[in-house]
Structures are given as structure tokens and as C-alpha cells.
Scaffold this active site. Structure first.
Site, short mmCIF file in Angstrom:
data_model
loop_
_atom_site.label_atom_id
_atom_site.label_comp_id
_atom_site.label_asym_id
_atom_site.label_seq_id
_atom_site.Cartn_x
_atom_site.Cartn_y
_atom_site.Cartn_z
N ASP A 92 34.45 29.86 36.59
CA ASP A 92 34.64 29.04 35.07
C ASP A 92 36.53 28.66 34.66
O ASP A 92 36.17 28.65 33.19
CB ASP A 92 34.15 30.42 34.06
CG ASP A 92 35.36 31.92 34.79
OD1 ASP A 92 35.85 31.58 35.71
OD2 ASP A 92 35.42 32.74 33.32
N LYS A 97 29.29 36.43 28.64
CA LYS A 97 30.53 37.10 27.96
C LYS A 97 30.35 36.77 25.99
O LYS A 97 30.44 35.32 25.89
CB LYS A 97 31.89 36.56 28.55
CG LYS A 97 32.97 37.63 28.63
CD LYS A 97 33.59 37.03 29.06
CE LYS A 97 34.14 35.85 28.66
NZ LYS A 97 36.13 35.50 29.68
N SER A 130 32.31 34.09 36.47
CA SER A 130 33.31 33.79 37.17
C SER A 130 33.91 32.61 38.45
O SER A 130 33.40 32.12 38.88
CB SER A 130 34.40 34.60 36.93
OG SER A 130 36.08 34.34 36.78
N HIS A 131 34.65 34.03 39.46
CA HIS A 131 34.56 33.67 41.05
C HIS A 131 33.24 34.56 41.57
O HIS A 131 33.60 33.77 42.76
CB HIS A 131 35.62 33.73 41.40
CG HIS A 131 36.16 36.09 40.29
ND1 HIS A 131 36.22 36.41 39.98
CD2 HIS A 131 35.58 37.05 42.06
CE1 HIS A 131 36.23 37.11 40.15
NE2 HIS A 131 36.18 37.98 41.30
N ASP A 142 39.32 29.43 34.60
CA ASP A 142 40.10 30.37 34.81
C ASP A 142 41.17 31.00 35.28
O ASP A 142 42.41 31.21 34.96
CB ASP A 142 39.76 31.60 33.33
CG ASP A 142 39.04 32.78 33.65
OD1 ASP A 142 38.51 32.54 35.45
OD2 ASP A 142 38.45 33.67 32.90
N ARG A 143 41.16 30.77 36.71
CA ARG A 143 41.97 31.32 37.42
C ARG A 143 43.14 29.92 37.97
O ARG A 143 42.41 28.85 37.97
CB ARG A 143 41.33 32.37 38.72
CG ARG A 143 40.16 33.32 38.09
CD ARG A 143 40.49 34.13 39.40
NE ARG A 143 40.00 36.15 39.08
CZ ARG A 143 39.06 36.54 39.29
NH1 ARG A 143 39.79 36.60 40.67
NH2 ARG A 143 38.95 37.41 38.96
N ARG A 150 40.57 48.12 44.96
CA ARG A 150 41.36 47.44 45.45
C ARG A 150 42.20 48.35 45.46
O ARG A 150 43.18 48.87 44.40
CB ARG A 150 41.75 46.61 44.25
CG ARG A 150 40.16 45.80 43.47
CD ARG A 150 40.58 44.61 42.86
NE ARG A 150 39.61 43.71 41.80
CZ ARG A 150 38.33 43.48 42.41
NH1 ARG A 150 38.78 43.00 43.53
NH2 ARG A 150 37.77 42.54 41.73
N ARG A 169 27.53 41.17 33.89
CA ARG A 169 27.49 40.40 35.37
C ARG A 169 27.05 41.52 36.09
O ARG A 169 27.25 42.68 36.65
CB ARG A 169 28.78 40.53 36.29
CG ARG A 169 30.17 39.14 35.73
CD ARG A 169 31.19 39.05 36.17
NE ARG A 169 31.85 38.65 35.58
CZ ARG A 169 33.66 38.10 36.23
NH1 ARG A 169 34.02 38.33 37.34
NH2 ARG A 169 33.78 37.93 35.14
N THR A 174 43.85 46.42 33.60
CA THR A 174 43.45 44.97 33.67
C THR A 174 42.28 44.07 32.80
O THR A 174 41.63 44.82 32.23
CB THR A 174 42.64 45.15 35.38
OG1 THR A 174 43.73 45.65 35.44
CG2 THR A 174 42.07 43.53 35.56
N LYS A 196 42.82 33.49 30.63
CA LYS A 196 43.45 32.55 31.46
C LYS A 196 42.96 31.14 31.30
O LYS A 196 42.00 31.24 31.44
CB LYS A 196 43.57 33.65 32.47
CG LYS A 196 42.39 34.06 32.71
CD LYS A 196 42.44 34.48 34.23
CE LYS A 196 41.68 35.09 34.82
NZ LYS A 196 40.45 36.43 34.00
N THR A 204 34.78 44.23 32.95
CA THR A 204 36.21 43.33 32.43
C THR A 204 36.10 42.01 32.08
O THR A 204 37.24 42.35 31.19
CB THR A 204 37.19 43.56 34.41
OG1 THR A 204 36.76 44.71 35.14
CG2 THR A 204 38.43 42.78 34.05
N ASP A 261 39.08 28.67 39.58
CA ASP A 261 37.22 29.32 40.14
C ASP A 261 35.83 28.79 39.37
O ASP A 261 36.51 27.69 38.66
CB ASP A 261 37.72 30.76 40.02
CG ASP A 261 37.92 31.50 38.18
OD1 ASP A 261 38.40 30.54 37.37
OD2 ASP A 261 37.48 32.06 37.63
C1 VG1 Z 1 39.39 41.04 38.05
C2 VG1 Z 1 40.33 40.50 38.47
C3 VG1 Z 1 41.12 40.77 36.50
C4 VG1 Z 1 40.53 39.62 36.21
C5 VG1 Z 1 38.61 40.11 35.65
C6 VG1 Z 1 38.26 38.97 35.09
O1 VG1 Z 1 37.82 42.34 37.44
O2 VG1 Z 1 41.11 42.06 38.91
O3 VG1 Z 1 42.44 40.86 36.45
O4 VG1 Z 1 40.59 39.75 34.38
O5 VG1 Z 1 38.43 40.00 37.37
O6 VG1 Z 1 38.81 37.61 35.50
P1 VG1 Z 1 37.76 44.13 38.39
O7 VG1 Z 1 37.84 44.55 37.44
O8 VG1 Z 1 37.14 42.92 39.39
O9 VG1 Z 1 39.51 43.82 38.86
V1 VG1 Z 1 37.19 36.67 35.74
O10 VG1 Z 1 38.72 35.31 36.68
O11 VG1 Z 1 36.47 36.73 37.21
O12 VG1 Z 1 36.57 36.42 34.47
CO CO Z 2 37.37 33.18 36.37
#
Ligand code: VG1
Ligand code: CO
Length: 544
Positions: free
Chosen positions: A280, A126, A113-114, A282-283, A497, A22, A345, A377, A18, A278
Site C-alpha cells: 500500500d 482501515k 499492506s505487505h 507506506d513502507r 517478533r 486484516r 507499535t 508513513k 495494529t 510495500d
Molecule cells: C507491523 C509493524 C508495525 C507497522 C504495522 C503496519 O505491525 O511491526 O510497525 O506499523 O505492521 O504496517 P505488527 O503488529 O504486525 O508488528 V503496514 O505497512 O503493514 O500497514
Molecule cells: Co503498508
């Protein structure tokens, strides 16, 4: 500049998900693993010569090692200039903003990210393109194809770059500029928001904020903007220093993981606004005292009020939300007479809509909100938006939300995550639903009648590219929804999910508890999928 060509073996698992590639740190530490992926990115770009690349990460474990390797590989690939965040740090939205401001070819972000960080946890990488946004699927697919047959990479023999001091170093025609990670970002925020009125809000002595940076990248940004420029009292930003392991926590801004903030916000003498970001940056999560704003509701409030803020004087051209995100923003769009797009997504799907001016604001249920000021974001942006809105309305977070529901109705919403489950079992749940979708339509469960069950398919209105299998939607006659999809960011097994949503117009019911309202839908999902038996879990890992 002496450039070495190193022979390597291709890896077969470098398919970006996504949001980038990772994996566990140990996977990235395999011989040539990182280098192969970086070379695959560079081989995918055909116009590197003489161009600039932005480079930075969220400071997690392996950030420092990876950044030195990438600098040398970028030099070998022919870049003329590198913009690197001081100490290797840059938030995801800051990279996006820098790419746009300095019109660079693109940028590389080092982050998972998170996801937790540390030697036994996750790392990620990325690529963002010229528009500042995550590379679209056509490019990530191409990078993956290249990686599957890559047998060598190029790296320049250079000393490590000193990333501690800002300034320019020239090495044989290559200019490496170490930049302050915050300056350009903060400057743009000053254009978008009315800093003076936010300053007065803090200056009044009757308003306070607690921002939890979760020992991740937004610490330096939040200190500079909230405390130094806007006058929030010292200590308003907690867990402000980025740590390689995020202090051992998940840097994920939700009720389950931002525990220190949540305790403060639910205690006596809670600050007026609570917020977190989070790994990085963006959240975002936004809270009032004892009051949680779902990201989907936050998106709707932002869309409904953007025209009041200096950055959006002409209102909105359109809005977009990812498919699982609640439909609250659709109601705002309807009233504004603008289009609300429903995308798969992942932020990359907003890129074309933003680039062509079709939308101004967009967001996801996963604590992501943003606007056309960038192509990612942007966590701190959302928090500044709420601050500016509170300063304009002189109302509490809770009052703003309740008044919004009164006007538009409330979309009760929650998400169940079953993390680290058996991949085959999770895939078979999805497969069975696809198979049975035709029979499900028309089935009644108590008061709920299923209208349709489908697998979301998106055709990008700009380039007509098609993305299939983006999540299963079960739609009921009363407007309620259950959505199921598999995560594309996890690094262990699979993550399933489930998203639940039910609309309620009656203001008498707006203060009811979400679990109470959504329980029937949750039971229906259990019955249809038998997921708990199939996954061997009786509870989700996280509820958000
Ligand atoms: C998750 C979230 C998605 C978001 C993505 C990256 O993806 O659901 O909405 O865009 O993380 O966010 P997934 O495929 O695990 O549902 V971040 O802040 O982790 O770059
Ligand atoms: Co993030």
C-alpha cells in the site's frame, strides 16, 4: 435514491489490529462480512450527513468488488461526496494526504499492506479520521463493539460506478468524483523536496536509481515522480504495474522479499540508490550498492538532516519512534536538543504528537518513516528524502551512513519473526516473561547484565489514553536491548517478533557484520524464553 436495509448476523471477529481489519479474502467473502464492518465504521461516525469520504486501495484481489459495495453503502449512509481513486487505486499515504487537503470527514483504505494478495491470501480495510491518520484505539474499539451486535446494514440501489475514467458523476444528490491517484500526492512532494537539484543529479549521467514497486501500488506514483518529473531513465522503476496478486510475491520491502532489487544492488554495475515500497505504499527500504540501511538508521539520518531540505526549513520540533525501533534517532534528538518520544507499535500512536506539533519526523523499525506532511508513513517520501540528501551532499548512500555513525555511533539492530506459530504457545512465552520479569532483573549472562525487564505501557501525552502490554523490554547495563511482542497484523496463528539492539561507539567496529555483534543477545533470548523448543521452530521465518 432507493436505500435497502439488509438483515445480517453479527460476526465476533472484526477487531481491528495494529493497522485495520486484516483477514483472508475468503473470510471477507462470507455473506455480509465486509458490509457489516463498513456499517460498523459508519455507525461509529455521528456526523456523516453532507460530508466527503476518500476511498481507494492497493489494487489487491477483492479491491474492485469491495469498492463498489462501499460506494453504495456510503451513499446510503448520507455522504454527499466521494473521492475515489481511479480504478479503485490509492496508496495509504495518498489517502492521508487527500483527507487533509480536501478536509474530508475521513477515508477508507482497502489493503492488507505487505501481506500477500490473491483469492487465497489477505485483504484488509482501515478507517482514517479527519486528521488523515489511522483511527485511534478509542474509535477502533468502538467500531468493534458495534460490529459485535450489528444486525443490519444499509445499501443504496445504484449502478456500479465507472472507475476507469476520471471525472464527476452525480447520482441523486451524491457526487462521486473519480480522481487521478497520483496528482495531489506528487504536487505535495514537489513542495517538500528540491526537485530541480534531484533532476540535476539524474541529469548528470552519473547517478542512477532502481525502485522496485513490487507489483503493488507505488508503481504509478514512482513512474510519474521519478521517471517523468525527476528524469530518472525509463526502466528505473521495476515491477511497476499493480497486480491483484503482486505477481505471487510478498509485497514487503526487505532483504528477504525484494529479491530482484537486492540481486541488482549486490551485482556489478549496481545503481547508486536502490529502493522498494510495500503493497500500500507506506513502507520503504533504502539500499546503496552492496549496502543495506536499516529503517531505524534511515530514520536517524533523516532526522539529522531534515533542516537541509526545503520542506523543513525550521528544523524539527521533536521526533518519535515506536518502542522496538532502535534508539539511533534518540541520539540525534539529544544533539538537536529536542524530545524523542517512544510510542507503541503502529502509526496511529504518532497522530496526536503530529497534530499538536510536538514532532516533525517519526518512524518505525518495520520500514516505516514519515513526517508531519501527512499522518501515515510514506514510502516514496522517504526515498525522495534520500535522493534530495544525496543531491545536497553529493555523497554515496554508504558514505552518508558511515559519516553518520562516526558522529553518533552505530546501533546494531535486527528483528527475528516467527510467523504462523501456535497462538497459545506464543502467548505463554510472553506470559512467562511477564511473570519472571522481577527475577530476571540482576541476572548476568556472560558480559551482559539485565537491568530491567518490563511490559511497555504508554500514556499518550496529549489525551492521556493508556495502552498496555505493548511489548516486553529486556534492558541490559551496556545499553543493549531485547524486545518481544506479538504481531497485530498477521492472519494465520500468531507471529512472535524479537528485536535485538546493541550500541557501538567505536568507529573501528562500525563495519562489522550485524549477526556477529548481535549473536550473544540472540543466544540470551533463546535461553531465557526457550522459544524454539516451545514453538517447535529452530529458525525464525524471516530476519530483517
Ligand atoms: C507491523 C509493524 C508495525 C507497522 C504495522 C503496519 O505491525 O511491526 O510497525 O506499523 O505492521 O504496517 P505488527 O503488529 O504486525 O508488528 V503496514 O505497512 O503493514 O500497514
Ligand atoms: Co503498508
Amino acid at each position: 435514491m432507493h436505500i435497502k436495509t439488509i438483515t445480517s448476523q453479527p460476526y465476533s471477529d472484526q477487531k481491528p489490529g495494529t493497522s485495520g481489519l486484516r483477514k483472508k479474502v475468503r473470510v471477507f467473502q462470507q455473506p455480509h462480512y465486509l458490509e457489516n464492518f463498513v456499517q460498523s465504521i459508519f455507525n461509529c461516525l455521528d456526523d456523516i450527513e453532507g460530508q466527503t469520504l476518500v476511498l481507494g486501495g492497493d489494487g489487491r484481489y477483492y479491491n474492485k468488488t469491495a469498492i463498489q459495495i462501499i460506494i453504495k453503502m456510503a451513499a446510503a449512509a448520507g455522504f454527499k461526496r466521494l473521492l475515489v481513486g481511479q480504478n479503485g487505486l490509492l496508496s495509504t499515504p495518498a489517502v492521508s494526504i487527500l483527507i487533509r487537503k480536501y478536509q474530508t470527514l475521513g477515508g477508507i483504505i482497502l489493503s492488507a499492506s505487505h501481506n500477500p494478495g490473491g483469492p487465497d491470501d489477505d485483504f484488509g480495510i482501515k478507517y482514517n479520521t479527519r486528521n488523515g491518520g489511522p483511527a485511534p484505539e478509542t474509535i477502533t474499539d468502538h467500531i468493534y463493539d458495534i460490529s459485535c451486535s450489528l444486525t443490519e446494514y444499509k445499501i443504496a440501489e445504484l449502478p456500479d460506478t465507472d472507475l476507469e475514467r476520471c471525472g464527476i458523476t452525480c447520482v441523486e444528490g451524491l457526487e462521486i468524483e473519480v480522481i487521478d491517484p497520483v496528482t495531489d500526492y506528487a504536487e505535495l512532494m514537489e513542495h517538500l523536496f528540491d526537485f530541480n537539484s534531484i533532476k540535476s543529479l539524474f541529469g548528470s549521467g552519473h547517478f542512477s536509481i532502481c525502485f522496485d514497486a513490487m507489483h503493488a501500488i507505488t508503481g504509478p506514483y514512482a513512474i510519474e515522480i521519478l521517471e517523468h518529473r525527476l528524469g530518472a531513465i525509463a526502466g528505473s522503476v521495476i515491477n511497476a504495474s499493480p497486480l491483484e496478486d503482486f505477481g505471487g510475491h510478498h509485497p514487503d520491502p526487505n532483504l528477504a522479499h525484494a529479491t530482484e532489487l537486492v540481486t541488482k544492488m549486490n551485482g556489478c554495475k549496481a545503481p547508486d540508490l536502490g529502493a522498494a515500497s510495500d503493497g500500500d505504499g507506506d513502507r520503504n527500504m533504502v539500499l546503496g550498492p552492496n549496502f543495506f540501511i536499516t529503517p531505524s538508521d534511515s530514520l536517524a539520518v533523516i532526522a539529522a538532516n531534515a533542516h537541509l531540505l526545503p520542506g523543513y526549513p525550521n528544523g524539527l520540533s521533536g521526533v518519535a519512534r515506536s518502542m522496538p525501533t532502535s534508539m539511533a534517532v534518540d541520539r540525534v534528538a539529544e544533539r538537536l536538543g529536542i524530545v524523542s518520544y517512544e510510542t507503541p507499535t503502529g502509526w496511529k500512536f504518532f497522530g496526536n504528537l503530529l497534530d499538536t506539533g510536538r514532532i516533525t519526523i517519526c518512524g518505525e523499525e518495520s520500514f516505516g518513516t514519515g513526517s508531519d506532511h501527512t499522518r501515515e508513513k510514506d514510502g516514496l517520501w522517504a526515498v525522495l528524502f534520500w535522493l534530495n540528501l544525496i543531491a545536497i551532499k553529493q555523497k554515496s548512500v554508504e558514505t552518508i551512513m558511515l559519516e553518520h555513525w562516526q558522529q553518533y555511533g552505530r546501533n546494531f539492530y535486527c528483528r527475528y519473526d516467527y510467523e504462523g506459530v501456535d497462538k497459545t504457545a506464543a502467548e505463554s512465552i510472553m506470559q512467562d516473561l511477564r511473570k519472571n520479569s522481577a527475577e530476571l532483573a540482576g541476572t548476568r549472562y556472560g558480559n551482559y547484565l539485565i537491568m530491567t525487564c518490563d511490559d511497555f505501557r504508554y500514556t499518550d501525552p496529549v489525551d492521556n489514553s493508556v495502552s498496555e502490554h505493548q511489548g516486553i523490554r529486556i534492558l541490559f547495563d551496556n545499553g543493549a536491548r531485547i524486545v518481544l511482542r506479538l504481531s497485530g497484523t498477521g492472519t494465520v496463528g500468531a507471529t512472535l517478533r524479537l528485536y535485538f539492539e546493541q550500541y557501538e561507539y567505536d568507529p573501528q567496529k562500525h563495519k562489522l557484520d550485524t549477526p556477529e555483534i548481535l549473536q550473544p543477545l540472540i543466544e540470551i533470548a533463546r535461553e531465557i524464553t526457550q522459544l524454539e523448543k516451545k514453538l517447535g521452530r529452530d529458525q525464525p521465518s524471516v530476519i530483517t
